[in-house]
Design a protein around this motif. Sequence first.
Motif, PDB file in Angstrom:
ATOM      1  N   ALA A 188       1.007  -1.355  -0.463  1.00 36.83           N
ATOM      2  CA  ALA A 188      -0.295   0.158   0.109  1.00 36.83           C
ATOM      3  C   ALA A 188       0.631   1.505   0.173  1.00 36.83           C
ATOM      4  CB  ALA A 188      -1.172   0.116   1.013  1.00 36.83           C
ATOM      5  N   GLU A 189       2.001   1.471   0.180  1.00 38.24           N
ATOM      6  CA  GLU A 189       3.261   2.186   0.811  1.00 38.24           C
ATOM      7  C   GLU A 189       2.932   2.610  -0.420  1.00 38.24           C
ATOM      8  OE1 GLU A 189       3.830   2.060   5.610  1.00 38.24           O
ATOM      9  OE2 GLU A 189       4.884   1.018   4.139  1.00 38.24           O
ATOM     10  N   ARG A 190       4.189   1.504  -1.420  1.00 39.32           N
ATOM     11  CA  ARG A 190       5.082   1.422  -2.631  1.00 39.32           C
ATOM     12  C   ARG A 190       3.428   2.219  -3.752  1.00 39.32           C
ATOM     13  NH1 ARG A 190       5.982  -4.093  -3.560  1.00 39.32           N
ATOM     14  NH2 ARG A 190       6.630  -4.183  -5.799  1.00 39.32           N
ATOM     15  N   VAL A 191       1.948   1.699  -3.472  1.00 40.38           N
ATOM     16  CA  VAL A 191       1.725   2.325  -4.625  1.00 40.38           C
ATOM     17  C   VAL A 191       1.152   3.547  -4.429  1.00 40.38           C
ATOM     18  CG1 VAL A 191      -1.168   2.072  -5.029  1.00 40.38           C
ATOM     19  CG2 VAL A 191       1.054   0.000  -4.812  1.00 40.38           C
ATOM     20  N   SER A 192       0.981   3.791  -2.327  1.00 38.08           N
ATOM     21  CA  SER A 192       0.344   5.599  -2.749  1.00 38.08           C
ATOM     22  C   SER A 192       1.388   6.525  -2.456  1.00 38.08           C
ATOM     23  CB  SER A 192      -0.160   5.711  -0.778  1.00 38.08           C
ATOM     24  OG  SER A 192      -0.990   4.929  -0.861  1.00 38.08           O
ATOM     25  N   LYS A 193       2.617   6.246  -2.601  1.00 38.24           N
ATOM     26  CA  LYS A 193       3.911   6.778  -3.272  1.00 38.24           C
ATOM     27  C   LYS A 193       4.305   6.903  -4.957  1.00 38.24           C
ATOM     28  CE  LYS A 193       9.256   6.519  -3.287  1.00 38.24           C
ATOM     29  NZ  LYS A 193      10.548   5.950  -2.934  1.00 38.24           N
ATOM     30  N   ALA A 194       3.941   6.079  -5.297  1.00 40.95           N
ATOM     31  CA  ALA A 194       3.655   5.965  -7.371  1.00 40.95           C
ATOM     32  C   ALA A 194       2.907   6.820  -7.623  1.00 40.95           C
ATOM     33  CB  ALA A 194       3.727   4.407  -7.717  1.00 40.95           C
ATOM     34  N   VAL A 195       1.084   6.757  -6.758  1.00 37.98           N
ATOM     35  CA  VAL A 195       0.518   6.973  -7.372  1.00 37.98           C
ATOM     36  C   VAL A 195       0.224   8.398  -6.949  1.00 37.98           C
ATOM     37  CG1 VAL A 195      -2.189   8.295  -6.421  1.00 37.98           C
ATOM     38  CG2 VAL A 195      -1.633   5.972  -7.531  1.00 37.98           C
ATOM     39  N   ASP A 196       1.245   9.216  -5.773  1.00 41.65           N
ATOM     40  CA  ASP A 196       1.618  11.004  -5.575  1.00 41.65           C
ATOM     41  C   ASP A 196       2.878  11.117  -6.050  1.00 41.65           C
ATOM     42  OD1 ASP A 196      -0.139  10.712  -3.193  1.00 41.65           O
ATOM     43  OD2 ASP A 196       1.139   9.899  -1.903  1.00 41.65           O
ATOM     44  N   ALA A 197       3.781  10.098  -6.675  1.00 44.08           N
ATOM     45  CA  ALA A 197       4.756  11.001  -7.418  1.00 44.08           C
ATOM     46  C   ALA A 197       4.327  11.321  -8.865  1.00 44.08           C
ATOM     47  CB  ALA A 197       5.812  10.174  -7.118  1.00 44.08           C
ATOM     48  N   ALA A 198       3.199  10.615  -9.447  1.00 47.94           N
ATOM     49  CA  ALA A 198       2.873  10.564 -10.502  1.00 47.94           C
ATOM     50  C   ALA A 198       2.072  11.139 -11.133  1.00 47.94           C
ATOM     51  CB  ALA A 198       1.565   9.897 -11.375  1.00 47.94           C
ATOM     52  N   LEU A 229      -6.210   1.197  -6.491  1.00 44.81           N
ATOM     53  CA  LEU A 229      -4.912   0.236  -6.730  1.00 44.81           C
ATOM     54  C   LEU A 229      -4.025  -1.325  -5.984  1.00 44.81           C
ATOM     55  CD1 LEU A 229      -3.587   0.128  -9.910  1.00 44.81           C
ATOM     56  CD2 LEU A 229      -1.996   2.157  -9.543  1.00 44.81           C
ATOM     57  N   THR A 230      -4.555  -0.912  -4.981  1.00 39.51           N
ATOM     58  CA  THR A 230      -3.397  -2.039  -4.310  1.00 39.51           C
ATOM     59  C   THR A 230      -4.282  -3.234  -4.423  1.00 39.51           C
ATOM     60  OG1 THR A 230      -3.093  -0.149  -2.651  1.00 39.51           O
ATOM     61  CG2 THR A 230      -2.792  -2.112  -1.795  1.00 39.51           C
ATOM     62  N   ARG A 231      -5.367  -2.547  -4.109  1.00 38.68           N
ATOM     63  CA  ARG A 231      -6.520  -4.448  -4.147  1.00 38.68           C
ATOM     64  C   ARG A 231      -6.403  -5.385  -4.733  1.00 38.68           C
ATOM     65  NH1 ARG A 231     -12.495  -2.094  -1.772  1.00 38.68           N
ATOM     66  NH2 ARG A 231     -12.837  -4.237  -2.953  1.00 38.68           N
ATOM     67  N   ARG A 232      -6.511  -4.421  -6.659  1.00 37.49           N
ATOM     68  CA  ARG A 232      -5.924  -5.524  -7.421  1.00 37.49           C
ATOM     69  C   ARG A 232      -5.399  -5.872  -7.050  1.00 37.49           C
ATOM     70  NH1 ARG A 232      -9.777  -7.916  -8.455  1.00 37.49           N
ATOM     71  NH2 ARG A 232      -9.211  -7.953 -10.492  1.00 37.49           N
ATOM     72  N   TYR A 233      -3.509  -4.709  -7.190  1.00 40.53           N
ATOM     73  CA  TYR A 233      -1.869  -5.477  -6.725  1.00 40.53           C
ATOM     74  C   TYR A 233      -2.623  -6.720  -5.792  1.00 40.53           C
ATOM     75  CZ  TYR A 233      -0.275  -1.884  -9.999  1.00 40.53           C
ATOM     76  OH  TYR A 233       0.039  -1.292 -10.260  1.00 40.53           O
ATOM     77  N   GLU A 234      -3.430  -7.244  -4.566  1.00 42.72           N
ATOM     78  CA  GLU A 234      -3.412  -8.059  -4.084  1.00 42.72           C
ATOM     79  C   GLU A 234      -4.052  -8.721  -4.981  1.00 42.72           C
ATOM     80  OE1 GLU A 234      -3.222  -4.958   0.329  1.00 42.72           O
ATOM     81  OE2 GLU A 234      -5.179  -5.705  -1.141  1.00 42.72           O
ATOM     82  N   ALA A 235      -4.677  -9.023  -5.367  1.00 41.42           N
ATOM     83  CA  ALA A 235      -5.269 -10.562  -5.716  1.00 41.42           C
ATOM     84  C   ALA A 235      -4.360 -10.986  -7.693  1.00 41.42           C
ATOM     85  CB  ALA A 235      -6.478  -9.764  -7.478  1.00 41.42           C
ATOM     86  N   MET A 236      -2.409 -10.077  -7.801  1.00 40.27           N
ATOM     87  CA  MET A 236      -2.158 -10.904  -8.551  1.00 40.27           C
ATOM     88  C   MET A 236      -1.439 -11.775  -7.769  1.00 40.27           C
ATOM     89  SD  MET A 236      -0.996  -7.352 -10.261  1.00 40.27           S
ATOM     90  CE  MET A 236       0.638  -8.489 -10.977  1.00 40.27           C
TER      91      MET A 236
END
Length: 372
Positions: free
Chosen positions: A4-14, A338-345
């Motif tokens: 979740a922290e990795r996704v938030s970091k990427a979304v915040d930086a985009a 996005l985090t929830r979908r990645y968790e399903a991978m």
Amino acid sequence: MTLAERVSKAVDAAPIVDLHTHLFAPQFGALNLWGVDELLTYHYLVAEALRAAPKVTPEAFFARDKAAQADLVWEALFVRRSPLSEATAGVATVLDAFGLDPAAKDLREARAFFARRRVEEHVEDVLRLAGVAALAMTNDPTDPAERAVWESGAAPDPRFHAALRLDRLVASNDLASELDRWIARMRPRYLAISVNEVSPPPRAVLDACRAHDLPFAMMIGVRRAVNPRLGVAGDGVSTADLVPLERLAADNPDVRFLVTTLARENTHGLCVVARKFANVLPFGCWWFMNNPSLIEETTMMRLEMLGPTFVPQHSDARVLDQLIYKWRHTRRSIARALTRRYEAMPVPPTDAQIERDARALMGGIAGEWLGA
């Protein structure tokens, strides 16, 4: 670092490319709205304030000048109540971003702050705080004030792209000629219309899209003046039949359609249409859908049905400062989905994959359709 922290970091930086706003570049002068009084008299808050203060009639409210209207909204929604709605929480986020007290008893400090600002400085700060690299305006050449700016030859800030609004222009006696004229002058990135029900646009509109390689944007499901006493705040929502959209996409495979719907009930149907027609791009959570819970829900559904091939949000901002809260709040909702979908991978995503997807969703896809 957690997923979740990795996704938030990427979304915040985009960087954000905001596909639909009602903002104006600084070159449009008084049409460029900003400051605390404009924030508080935005129609979302007007409707909420008149609900919270039922003894104040709409007629009495609109008879006040803007500052007095803002004072009433502040008293009703921020002093007497907590800012729990998305619209009021948004104002609090903006004030906090500028180091102002969102729990102040009056607006003196906020007004003094904005009064000291120069417009060019303020635009730079807002775009930086919101993380917005480019945005689309909404441009109506039938509006005399806006028309005068375009006819003066003024060149807007290159980050503010034109979008030609057709709601009133379609009534022109020579629509094809008017479209060619304004496309040449504005250089819009798409043509747009807001409608209650889907119906085929005039032939001249589709011909212009083909001739100039411009998408046609449809914002579907608004019912005008449900309560006319509220003015702009009095519009409502209805569900729409999307079968005509299927026909439109099938009959015009060489035209790209940007589509957003106002009713939650239409969001699933729009995903189905987009699965069948690659020339249909769902975009944003418009107006009454612009709430964090609905943004997360809608983004989840779109990711499940379309993968990262849509634009999850646009701000629909009418006041420049709204960009700050709309994108700060939206980033959180999109990151959670996005985090929830990645968790399903079955295999966790790499940082490079997360950054690629975040950049596409937050600005890349919108930028491709805007040519930005």
